[in-house]
Write a protein that holds these residues in place. Structure first.
Motif, short mmCIF file in Angstrom:
data_model
loop_
_atom_site.label_atom_id
_atom_site.label_comp_id
_atom_site.label_asym_id
_atom_site.label_seq_id
_atom_site.Cartn_x
_atom_site.Cartn_y
_atom_site.Cartn_z
N UNK A 78 95.02 10.52 30.49
CA UNK A 78 93.87 10.47 31.22
C UNK A 78 93.67 8.77 31.57
N UNK A 79 93.69 8.48 30.07
CA UNK A 79 93.31 6.42 30.17
C UNK A 79 94.62 5.81 31.26
N UNK A 80 95.75 6.80 30.53
CA UNK A 80 97.29 5.81 30.71
C UNK A 80 97.28 5.76 32.76
N UNK A 81 96.56 7.50 33.49
CA UNK A 81 96.47 7.53 34.35
C UNK A 81 95.06 6.33 35.36
N UNK A 82 94.10 6.60 34.55
CA UNK A 82 93.73 5.71 35.00
C UNK A 82 93.51 4.16 35.03
N UNK A 83 94.45 3.71 33.51
CA UNK A 83 95.39 2.45 34.05
C UNK A 83 96.55 2.01 34.93
N UNK A 84 97.04 3.43 35.59
CA UNK A 84 97.59 3.42 36.09
C UNK A 84 97.48 2.80 37.96
N UNK A 85 96.12 3.34 38.05
CA UNK A 85 95.75 4.14 39.06
C UNK A 85 94.88 2.63 39.78
N UNK A 86 94.22 1.76 38.54
CA UNK A 86 93.48 0.78 38.65
C UNK A 86 94.56 -0.85 38.87
N UNK A 87 95.80 -0.81 38.02
CA UNK A 87 96.28 -1.95 38.33
C UNK A 87 96.80 -1.18 40.15
N UNK A 88 97.40 -0.35 40.63
CA UNK A 88 97.79 -0.12 41.48
C UNK A 88 97.14 -0.61 42.98
N UNK A 89 95.52 -0.13 42.62
CA UNK A 89 94.59 -0.79 44.11
C UNK A 89 94.49 -2.16 43.25
#
Length: 71
Positions: A5-16
């Motif tokens: 979950x933390x990796x997914x959140x970080x990836x989503x934030x970087x993409x945004x």
């Protein structure tokens, strides 16, 4: 799954962040084009041929009303 979950959140934030920066660039380009439109000024279609290049001051024609002969 909880470890991911933390990796997914970080990836989503970087993409945004990339999307937001791209949108900011597009808005800046749009603002520049709105302030400095490309091309020149439109020609006055009601100007007489002897007034080429000069602005002719003409009365605005009504949108509705009697038609001119031949129209």
């Amino acid at each position: 799954m909880r470890d991911a979950m933390p990796a997914i959140r970080l990836d989503f934030a970087e993409a945004d962040q990339r999307v937001f920066y791209g949108m900011a660039v597009a808005l800046a380009i749009g603002c520049f084009c709105a302030l400095r439109p490309p091309g020149g000024r439109a020609e006055d279609v009601h100007a007489r041929p002897d007034e080429a290049g000069a602005r002719a001051v003409t009365a605005a024609r009504p949108v509705t009303g009697p038609h001119e002969p031949g129209s």
